[in-house]
Scaffold this motif. Structure first.
Motif, mmCIF file in Angstrom:
data_model
loop_
_atom_site.group_PDB
_atom_site.id
_atom_site.type_symbol
_atom_site.label_atom_id
_atom_site.label_comp_id
_atom_site.label_asym_id
_atom_site.label_seq_id
_atom_site.Cartn_x
_atom_site.Cartn_y
_atom_site.Cartn_z
ATOM 1 N N VAL A 11 31.387 -15.304 34.320
ATOM 2 C CA VAL A 11 30.440 -15.758 35.343
ATOM 3 C C VAL A 11 31.152 -15.890 36.693
ATOM 4 O O VAL A 11 30.626 -15.461 37.727
ATOM 5 C CB VAL A 11 29.807 -17.110 34.925
ATOM 6 N N CYS A 12 32.344 -16.436 36.679
ATOM 7 C CA CYS A 12 33.122 -16.603 37.908
ATOM 8 C C CYS A 12 33.432 -15.255 38.551
ATOM 9 O O CYS A 12 33.288 -15.093 39.769
ATOM 10 C CB CYS A 12 34.398 -17.365 37.598
ATOM 11 N N PHE A 13 33.858 -14.270 37.759
ATOM 12 C CA PHE A 13 34.119 -12.946 38.316
ATOM 13 C C PHE A 13 32.859 -12.340 38.924
ATOM 14 O O PHE A 13 32.922 -11.674 39.957
ATOM 15 C CB PHE A 13 34.694 -12.004 37.256
ATOM 16 N N GLY A 14 31.718 -12.577 38.303
ATOM 17 C CA GLY A 14 30.472 -12.086 38.873
ATOM 18 C C GLY A 14 30.180 -12.712 40.224
ATOM 19 O O GLY A 14 29.672 -12.052 41.136
ATOM 20 N N LYS A 15 30.524 -13.977 40.375
ATOM 21 C CA LYS A 15 30.248 -14.679 41.632
ATOM 22 C C LYS A 15 31.255 -14.362 42.736
ATOM 23 O O LYS A 15 30.894 -14.356 43.910
ATOM 24 C CB LYS A 15 30.205 -16.187 41.392
ATOM 25 N N ILE A 16 32.510 -14.095 42.364
ATOM 26 C CA ILE A 16 33.516 -13.824 43.400
ATOM 27 C C ILE A 16 33.664 -12.332 43.692
ATOM 28 O O ILE A 16 34.469 -11.949 44.543
ATOM 29 C CB ILE A 16 34.891 -14.416 43.029
ATOM 30 N N PHE A 33 34.457 -6.919 32.640
ATOM 31 C CA PHE A 33 33.148 -6.932 31.988
ATOM 32 C C PHE A 33 33.128 -6.130 30.687
ATOM 33 O O PHE A 33 32.455 -6.522 29.732
ATOM 34 C CB PHE A 33 32.074 -6.434 32.948
ATOM 35 N N THR A 34 33.849 -5.007 30.618
ATOM 36 C CA THR A 34 33.860 -4.260 29.359
ATOM 37 C C THR A 34 34.596 -5.035 28.271
ATOM 38 O O THR A 34 34.204 -4.982 27.100
ATOM 39 C CB THR A 34 34.461 -2.854 29.529
ATOM 40 N N LYS A 35 35.627 -5.763 28.641
ATOM 41 C CA LYS A 35 36.304 -6.609 27.650
ATOM 42 C C LYS A 35 35.366 -7.722 27.185
ATOM 43 O O LYS A 35 35.305 -8.035 25.997
ATOM 44 C CB LYS A 35 37.584 -7.199 28.235
ATOM 45 N N ALA A 36 34.621 -8.294 28.115
ATOM 46 C CA ALA A 36 33.685 -9.368 27.752
ATOM 47 C C ALA A 36 32.549 -8.849 26.876
ATOM 48 O O ALA A 36 32.036 -9.585 26.032
ATOM 49 C CB ALA A 36 33.126 -10.012 29.011
ATOM 50 N N ARG A 45 29.005 -12.172 25.904
ATOM 51 C CA ARG A 45 28.466 -10.814 26.031
ATOM 52 C C ARG A 45 27.236 -10.810 26.932
ATOM 53 O O ARG A 45 27.069 -9.927 27.773
ATOM 54 C CB ARG A 45 28.130 -10.249 24.649
ATOM 55 N N ALA A 46 26.394 -11.821 26.793
ATOM 56 C CA ALA A 46 25.205 -11.921 27.639
ATOM 57 C C ALA A 46 25.588 -12.143 29.097
ATOM 58 O O ALA A 46 24.982 -11.563 30.006
ATOM 59 C CB ALA A 46 24.294 -13.047 27.143
ATOM 60 N N ALA A 47 26.598 -12.961 29.332
ATOM 61 C CA ALA A 47 27.072 -13.197 30.704
ATOM 62 C C ALA A 47 27.623 -11.912 31.308
ATOM 63 O O ALA A 47 27.432 -11.642 32.493
ATOM 64 C CB ALA A 47 28.133 -14.292 30.707
ATOM 65 N N ALA A 48 28.306 -11.116 30.494
ATOM 66 C CA ALA A 48 28.850 -9.845 30.981
ATOM 67 C C ALA A 48 27.724 -8.891 31.387
ATOM 68 O O ALA A 48 27.810 -8.234 32.436
ATOM 69 C CB ALA A 48 29.732 -9.200 29.921
ATOM 70 N N LEU A 49 26.676 -8.820 30.598
ATOM 71 C CA LEU A 49 25.543 -7.960 30.949
ATOM 72 C C LEU A 49 24.881 -8.425 32.241
ATOM 73 O O LEU A 49 24.531 -7.616 33.105
ATOM 74 C CB LEU A 49 24.514 -7.934 29.810
ATOM 75 N N SER A 50 24.719 -9.717 32.375
ATOM 76 C CA SER A 50 24.113 -10.271 33.583
ATOM 77 C C SER A 50 24.989 -10.006 34.802
ATOM 78 O O SER A 50 24.492 -9.613 35.868
ATOM 79 C CB SER A 50 23.897 -11.770 33.396
ATOM 80 N N LEU A 52 27.220 -7.626 35.140
ATOM 81 C CA LEU A 52 27.186 -6.186 35.423
ATOM 82 C C LEU A 52 25.967 -5.824 36.250
ATOM 83 O O LEU A 52 26.049 -5.046 37.200
ATOM 84 C CB LEU A 52 27.178 -5.389 34.117
ATOM 85 N N SER A 53 24.854 -6.390 35.898
ATOM 86 C CA SER A 53 23.625 -6.131 36.641
ATOM 87 C C SER A 53 23.732 -6.619 38.080
ATOM 88 O O SER A 53 23.315 -5.929 39.015
ATOM 89 C CB SER A 53 22.452 -6.812 35.932
#
Length: 80
Positions: A11-16, A33-36, A45-50, A52-53
């Motif tokens: 989630v943090c990587f998605g935000k930064i 994200f692919t590792k997640a 896994r759900a956080a990674a999909l979100s 990625l989007s």
């Protein structure tokens, strides 16, 4: 405990992502994200999909087709 930390890291990587250097953002995010997406903890896994989007504009079409979609497609049949 560790499961929640891994999920929060995604989630943090998605935000930064917007603050990462343009040249390396796609590479770093692809790895994270692919590792997640292969994580045994389903919320991760759900956080990674979100994430990625939300960060899809950082990835080239080639990276999406060759590196990301194979992992996403496996999640389509995920029982969780």
């Amino acid at each position: 405990q560790e499961d929640a930390i891994r999920t929060n890291t995604v989630v943090c990587f998605g935000k930064i992502a917007q603050y990462l250097p343009q040249g390396t953002a796609g590479q770093v995010l692809t790895q994270v994200f692919t590792k997640a997406l292969r994580d045994p903890f389903s919320p991760c896994r759900a956080a990674a999909l979100s994430a990625l989007s939300a960060t899809s504009h950082f990835f080239s079409c080639e990276d999406v087709a060759n590196k990301i979609m194979p992992h996403v497609c496996c999640r389509l049949v995920d029982p969780d």
